[in-house]
Enzyme design. Structure first.
Site, PDB file in Angstrom:
ATOM      1  N   ARG A 148      -1.457  28.065  23.330  1.00 21.39           N
ATOM      2  CA  ARG A 148      -1.148  26.562  23.735  1.00 21.39           C
ATOM      3  C   ARG A 148      -1.925  25.798  24.913  1.00 21.39           C
ATOM      4  O   ARG A 148      -2.129  26.964  25.835  1.00 21.39           O
ATOM      5  CB  ARG A 148       0.367  26.561  23.800  1.00 21.39           C
ATOM      6  CG  ARG A 148       1.129  27.078  22.333  1.00 21.39           C
ATOM      7  CD  ARG A 148       2.529  26.871  22.552  1.00 21.39           C
ATOM      8  NE  ARG A 148       3.212  27.056  21.249  1.00 21.39           N
ATOM      9  CZ  ARG A 148       3.524  28.542  20.928  1.00 21.39           C
ATOM     10  NH1 ARG A 148       3.241  29.490  21.860  1.00 21.39           N
ATOM     11  NH2 ARG A 148       4.442  28.603  19.871  1.00 21.39           N
ATOM     12  N   HIS A 245      -4.788  21.317  20.875  1.00 19.14           N
ATOM     13  CA  HIS A 245      -3.926  21.714  19.671  1.00 19.14           C
ATOM     14  C   HIS A 245      -4.931  21.850  18.295  1.00 19.14           C
ATOM     15  O   HIS A 245      -4.600  22.459  17.595  1.00 19.14           O
ATOM     16  CB  HIS A 245      -2.680  20.774  19.408  1.00 19.14           C
ATOM     17  CG  HIS A 245      -1.594  21.436  18.851  1.00 19.14           C
ATOM     18  ND1 HIS A 245      -0.892  22.595  19.539  1.00 19.14           N
ATOM     19  CD2 HIS A 245      -0.994  21.417  17.871  1.00 19.14           C
ATOM     20  CE1 HIS A 245       0.153  22.856  19.168  1.00 19.14           C
ATOM     21  NE2 HIS A 245       0.336  22.612  18.256  1.00 19.14           N
ATOM     22  N   ARG A 248      -6.399  25.075  18.492  1.00 20.08           N
ATOM     23  CA  ARG A 248      -5.368  26.074  18.031  1.00 20.08           C
ATOM     24  C   ARG A 248      -5.381  26.191  16.734  1.00 20.08           C
ATOM     25  O   ARG A 248      -5.452  27.205  15.970  1.00 20.08           O
ATOM     26  CB  ARG A 248      -3.997  25.707  18.568  1.00 20.08           C
ATOM     27  CG  ARG A 248      -2.918  26.481  18.161  1.00 20.08           C
ATOM     28  CD  ARG A 248      -1.615  26.337  19.218  1.00 20.08           C
ATOM     29  NE  ARG A 248      -0.442  26.803  18.772  1.00 20.08           N
ATOM     30  CZ  ARG A 248      -0.059  28.027  19.022  1.00 20.08           C
ATOM     31  NH1 ARG A 248      -0.659  29.001  19.535  1.00 20.08           N
ATOM     32  NH2 ARG A 248       1.134  28.360  18.361  1.00 20.08           N
ATOM     33  N   TYR A 280      -0.934  26.461   7.789  1.00 15.85           N
ATOM     34  CA  TYR A 280      -2.385  26.939   7.600  1.00 15.85           C
ATOM     35  C   TYR A 280      -2.776  27.422   6.399  1.00 15.85           C
ATOM     36  O   TYR A 280      -3.901  27.195   6.161  1.00 15.85           O
ATOM     37  CB  TYR A 280      -2.586  27.807   8.769  1.00 15.85           C
ATOM     38  CG  TYR A 280      -2.304  27.322  10.136  1.00 15.85           C
ATOM     39  CD1 TYR A 280      -3.343  26.097  10.749  1.00 15.85           C
ATOM     40  CD2 TYR A 280      -1.393  27.794  10.922  1.00 15.85           C
ATOM     41  CE1 TYR A 280      -2.857  25.726  12.206  1.00 15.85           C
ATOM     42  CE2 TYR A 280      -1.093  27.152  12.069  1.00 15.85           C
ATOM     43  CZ  TYR A 280      -1.817  26.218  12.588  1.00 15.85           C
ATOM     44  OH  TYR A 280      -1.488  25.678  13.931  1.00 15.85           O
TER      45      TYR A 280
END
Length: 299
Positions: A148, A245, A248, A280
């Site tokens: 993060r 993000h 990420r 995901y």
């Protein structure tokens, strides 16, 4: 005690008991101050004066102001937490936000970059300058580890172990984890630490062990990272939406596309719950569907 004093106590609670990041605390404060403004407009001077009816009125106001369902749900979550604290400390007799249902936000698939979109970001960086070397090291670390942005800006020069190719990360709630780091990232960070970081540090007024520094030699901030990524996208002439993000999400999606175990990805991302990682799998299923449609002769 006034409402601002109670807000200060709640902020200290977030810092000390919840170990919340500065970014998280800032979002809580924005949400609460927005409620306080609405309360003042309606003549309410104490947190205890808020009723369930008033909560419904406030949510209607947010909806009319054009806030997305996801934003309203987040604000509602912030205010529930505030009132849980106030109830615990006996500043209110009930949590007026506890019965308010969060708006259904639907399932939004996370944005991510394909490999061909990512490559120009790396190749467009001019590493002949200290800031260029820093930017490459920053991008390599973000993509190699999926950490993060708040975890990235709190990294220390001691957190990378080049021999073991691992990075020590302090995550949400000060949860600690070690994540592997690829060879490209290790090389980029070592080059930056040996050559460019000392030059940036020379400009600083105070010594710091922060790994990533700004042009004045101070620790890089969340906002600074976002601005750097935006500039990298502009320099690479890409139209992709970019943020820490998104990188990420890209890290997780690429791992799963290549067959990584979901539990392993959960550990790498620092997710407490597997459900946070499972989103995901929807992205990778969509990827597989696209591959099938484009490659199968009778698709």
């Amino acid at each position: 005690m006034g409402m601002n004093s109670e807000l200060e106590l709640f902020t200290r609670y977030l810092q000390i008991e919840k170990h919340a990041s500065s970014h998280t605390i800032e979002n809580y404060q924005k949400d609460i101050k927005q409620l306080l403004h609405f309360m003042t407009e309606h003549g309410l001077e104490r947190y205890s004066a808020v009723t369930y009816t008033f909560v419904r009125q406030y949510l209607t106001y947010l909806h009319k102001q054009g806030y997305a369902k996801k934003s309203i749900a987040r604000k509602l979550s912030s205010l529930r937490t505030l009132y849980e604290f106030l109830l615990r400390e006996k500043y209110v007799e009930e949590n007026a936000f506890a019965l308010a249902a969060s708006p259904k936000t639907g399932s939004h698939l996370p944005d991510f970059l394909y490999e061909e979109e990512l490559k120009p970001l790396f190749t467009s960086i001019d590493t002949s300058t200290p800031l260029g070397q820093r930017n490459l090291a920053l991008l390599e670390i973000l993509y190699a580890t999926g950490i993060r942005v708040t975890e990235c800006v709190t990294l220390s020069v001691r957190d990378l172990d080049p021999a073991l190719a691992t990075l020590y990360v302090q995550g949400k709630g000060r949860k600690e984890r070690y994540v592997p780091v690829g060879g490209f990232a290790v090389e980029a960070v070592l080059n930056y630490m040996n050559e460019s970081r000392p030059r940036l540090l020379d400009k600083a007024k105070n010594e710091t062990e922060a790994l990533f520094l700004n042009y004045r030699g101070g620790p890089l901030t969340d906002r600074g990272v976002r601005l750097i990524l935006k500039k990298l996208v502009d320099d690479a002439a890409l139209s992709s939406r970019m943020s820490p993000h998104v990188i990420r999400h890209t890290f997780a999606t690429h791992l799963l596309n290549e067959g990584a175990d979901l539990r392993a990805v959960q550990e790498l991302l620092g997710h407490s719950h597997l459900s946070s990682t499972q989103i995901y799998t929807h992205v990778t299923k969509e990827h597989l569907k696209n591959v099938y449609t484009s490659a199968h002769p009778r698709a």
